[in-house]
Design a protein around this motif. Structure first.
Motif, PDB file in Angstrom:
ATOM      1  N   PRO A   1      13.542   3.695  10.583  1.00 43.82           N
ATOM      2  CA  PRO A   1      12.949   2.354  10.461  1.00 43.82           C
ATOM      3  C   PRO A   1      12.432   1.825  11.796  1.00 43.82           C
ATOM      4  CG  PRO A   1      15.118   2.435   9.415  1.00 43.82           C
ATOM      5  CD  PRO A   1      14.971   3.669  10.238  1.00 43.82           C
ATOM      6  N   LEU A   2      13.133   2.155  12.896  1.00 44.08           N
ATOM      7  CA  LEU A   2      12.736   1.634  14.201  1.00 44.08           C
ATOM      8  C   LEU A   2      11.363   2.167  14.614  1.00 44.08           C
ATOM      9  CD1 LEU A   2      13.947  -0.145  16.506  1.00 44.08           C
ATOM     10  CD2 LEU A   2      14.520   1.993  17.647  1.00 44.08           C
ATOM     11  N   PHE A   3      11.153   3.468  14.488  1.00 43.35           N
ATOM     12  CA  PHE A   3       9.856   4.054  14.850  1.00 43.35           C
ATOM     13  C   PHE A   3       8.756   3.588  13.908  1.00 43.35           C
ATOM     14  CE2 PHE A   3      11.895   7.969  17.059  1.00 43.35           C
ATOM     15  CZ  PHE A   3      12.149   7.169  18.177  1.00 43.35           C
ATOM     16  N   THR A   4       9.097   3.426  12.629  1.00 42.08           N
ATOM     17  CA  THR A   4       8.116   2.907  11.671  1.00 42.08           C
ATOM     18  C   THR A   4       7.648   1.519  12.086  1.00 42.08           C
ATOM     19  OG1 THR A   4       9.161   4.157   9.877  1.00 42.08           O
ATOM     20  CG2 THR A   4       7.694   2.352   9.254  1.00 42.08           C
ATOM     21  N   GLY A   5       8.603   0.658  12.436  1.00 43.61           N
ATOM     22  CA  GLY A   5       8.258  -0.692  12.895  1.00 43.61           C
ATOM     23  C   GLY A   5       7.483  -0.679  14.193  1.00 43.61           C
ATOM     24  N   GLY A   6       7.838   0.240  15.098  1.00 42.26           N
ATOM     25  CA  GLY A   6       7.131   0.329  16.366  1.00 42.26           C
ATOM     26  C   GLY A   6       5.681   0.749  16.177  1.00 42.26           C
ATOM     27  N   ILE A   7       5.456   1.738  15.298  1.00 42.49           N
ATOM     28  CA  ILE A   7       4.084   2.182  15.018  1.00 42.49           C
ATOM     29  C   ILE A   7       3.286   1.071  14.350  1.00 42.49           C
ATOM     30  CG2 ILE A   7       2.701   3.790  13.648  1.00 42.49           C
ATOM     31  CD1 ILE A   7       5.004   5.837  14.067  1.00 42.49           C
ATOM     32  N   LEU A   8       3.922   0.367  13.402  1.00 43.22           N
ATOM     33  CA  LEU A   8       3.245  -0.740  12.726  1.00 43.22           C
ATOM     34  C   LEU A   8       2.886  -1.848  13.716  1.00 43.22           C
ATOM     35  CD1 LEU A   8       2.230  -2.124  10.187  1.00 43.22           C
ATOM     36  CD2 LEU A   8       4.569  -2.889   9.728  1.00 43.22           C
ATOM     37  N   ALA A   9       3.793  -2.135  14.648  1.00 45.73           N
ATOM     38  CA  ALA A   9       3.520  -3.161  15.660  1.00 45.73           C
ATOM     39  C   ALA A   9       2.342  -2.756  16.550  1.00 45.73           C
ATOM     40  CB  ALA A   9       4.773  -3.396  16.507  1.00 45.73           C
ATOM     41  N   LEU A  10       2.270  -1.475  16.913  1.00 44.61           N
ATOM     42  CA  LEU A  10       1.151  -0.995  17.722  1.00 44.61           C
ATOM     43  C   LEU A  10      -0.177  -1.091  16.961  1.00 44.61           C
ATOM     44  CD1 LEU A  10       2.745   2.158  19.412  1.00 44.61           C
ATOM     45  CD2 LEU A  10       2.171  -0.011  20.509  1.00 44.61           C
ATOM     46  N   LEU A  11      -0.143  -0.796  15.664  1.00 42.52           N
ATOM     47  CA  LEU A  11      -1.349  -0.900  14.851  1.00 42.52           C
ATOM     48  C   LEU A  11      -1.807  -2.362  14.737  1.00 42.52           C
ATOM     49  CD1 LEU A  11      -0.503   1.645  12.000  1.00 42.52           C
ATOM     50  CD2 LEU A  11      -2.193   1.922  13.832  1.00 42.52           C
ATOM     51  N   LEU A  12      -0.841  -3.265  14.578  1.00 43.48           N
ATOM     52  CA  LEU A  12      -1.170  -4.692  14.529  1.00 43.48           C
ATOM     53  C   LEU A  12      -1.765  -5.142  15.860  1.00 43.48           C
ATOM     54  CD1 LEU A  12       1.975  -6.104  12.678  1.00 43.48           C
ATOM     55  CD2 LEU A  12      -0.325  -5.880  11.749  1.00 43.48           C
ATOM     56  N   LEU A  13      -1.163  -4.643  16.939  1.00 42.89           N
ATOM     57  CA  LEU A  13      -1.657  -4.975  18.273  1.00 42.89           C
ATOM     58  C   LEU A  13      -3.080  -4.481  18.466  1.00 42.89           C
ATOM     59  CD1 LEU A  13      -0.676  -6.235  20.951  1.00 42.89           C
ATOM     60  CD2 LEU A  13       0.004  -3.949  21.668  1.00 42.89           C
ATOM     61  N   LYS A  14      -3.336  -3.246  18.034  1.00 43.82           N
ATOM     62  CA  LYS A  14      -4.661  -2.661  18.155  1.00 43.82           C
ATOM     63  C   LYS A  14      -5.712  -3.468  17.388  1.00 43.82           C
ATOM     64  CE  LYS A  14      -7.236   1.552  17.084  1.00 43.82           C
ATOM     65  NZ  LYS A  14      -7.167   2.904  16.442  1.00 43.82           N
ATOM     66  N   ASN A  15      -5.303  -4.013  16.242  1.00 44.05           N
ATOM     67  CA  ASN A  15      -6.238  -4.746  15.384  1.00 44.05           C
ATOM     68  C   ASN A  15      -6.224  -6.257  15.637  1.00 44.05           C
ATOM     69  OD1 ASN A  15      -7.438  -2.727  13.279  1.00 44.05           O
ATOM     70  ND2 ASN A  15      -5.286  -2.172  13.479  1.00 44.05           N
ATOM     71  N   GLY A  16      -5.544  -6.679  16.689  1.00 38.73           N
ATOM     72  CA  GLY A  16      -5.575  -8.079  17.086  1.00 38.73           C
ATOM     73  C   GLY A  16      -4.748  -9.013  16.236  1.00 38.73           C
ATOM     74  N   VAL A  17      -3.778  -8.477  15.477  1.00 47.04           N
ATOM     75  CA  VAL A  17      -2.916  -9.327  14.644  1.00 47.04           C
ATOM     76  C   VAL A  17      -1.638  -9.619  15.443  1.00 47.04           C
ATOM     77  CG1 VAL A  17      -1.851  -9.609  12.367  1.00 47.04           C
ATOM     78  CG2 VAL A  17      -3.847  -8.128  12.643  1.00 47.04           C
ATOM     79  N   TYR A  18      -1.763 -10.487  16.426  1.00 46.99           N
ATOM     80  CA  TYR A  18      -0.660 -10.719  17.364  1.00 46.99           C
ATOM     81  C   TYR A  18       0.492 -11.509  16.756  1.00 46.99           C
ATOM     82  CZ  TYR A  18      -4.506  -9.465  20.490  1.00 46.99           C
ATOM     83  OH  TYR A  18      -5.563  -8.830  21.079  1.00 46.99           O
ATOM     84  N   GLY A  19       0.177 -12.390  15.810  1.00 47.22           N
ATOM     85  CA  GLY A  19       1.193 -13.295  15.283  1.00 47.22           C
ATOM     86  C   GLY A  19       2.307 -12.617  14.513  1.00 47.22           C
TER      87      GLY A  19
END
Length: 202
Positions: free
Chosen positions: A112-130
């Motif tokens: 779950p930790l790596f899944t969340g980390g990858i998802l956070a990076l994808l959100l960051l890449k797409n400008g979804v900071y909130g």
């Protein structure tokens, strides 16, 4: 006397079975220190944001890179501290650090930790900071809950708390840093203190 001996034997068998399936060398002090590292990192991030020359922080800005560097330093310090103190506690109680229980614990924590980390990076890449703060809290909480089957049950309560904080951070999206401070800082200090009081003092 025979009844008492029988009950004692049952308790000893139950304890041996529990220890064979659970990794019990997690250190309460490492939780406290991880929380203190997180609070220190939050102070640094707050100063960086306050001193940023413009209203918005872009991915290419020096401020953003310093924020990421601060988060990485906090993470690395927390991991190193946790490993050192876990090794020390394992030696003290005669438990091997790398055994079937710790392997299961690590695998169930990391998925779950790596899944969340990858998802956070994808959100960051797409400008979804909130959603980055809520996502990291929620998936860290899920990692703790998932791993709690193979270690001390107190980890489960920490995980549930982190999940609740993550959901609240979605509702109050402008206060992500404050929820991070509560989740990764204050909650870790409280959790570590409880763990130390219950398991480490002897």
């Amino acid at each position: 006397m025979e009844t008492k001996d029988y009950l004692k034997d049952l308790q000893d068998i139950k304890q041996m079975m529990s220890q064979s399936t659970q990794f019990i060398s997690l250190s309460g002090l490492s939780g406290i220190l991880a929380g203190l590292y997180a609070l220190g990192g939050a102070v640094v991030v707050t100063v960086l944001i306050d001193n940023h020359p413009s209203e918005y922080i872009t991915l290419e800005s020096t401020t953003f890179k310093l924020i990421v560097a601060t988060a990485m330093v906090v993470l690395v310090l927390s991991l190193i501290t946790s490993y050192i103190m876990t090794v020390q506690k394992a030696k003290k109680i005669g438990e091997k650090v790398w055994n079937p229980s710790s392997k299961r614990l690590l695998i169930n924590f990391c998925i779950p930790l790596f899944t969340g980390g990858i998802l956070a990076l994808l959100l960051l890449k797409n400008g979804v900071y909130g959603l980055i703060a809520p996502i990291t809290l929620i998936f860290y909480g899920l990692a703790c809950v998932n791993a709690s089957k193979y270690t001390l049950r107190d980890v489960r309560y920490l995980g549930i708390t982190e999940i609740i904080l993550g959901l609240l951070a979605v509702e109050f999206s402008g206060f992500g840093l404050y929820f991070w401070i509560i989740g990764f800082g204050i909650c870790h200090i409280i959790y570590g203190a409880v763990m130390y009081y219950k398991y480490d003092r002897n």
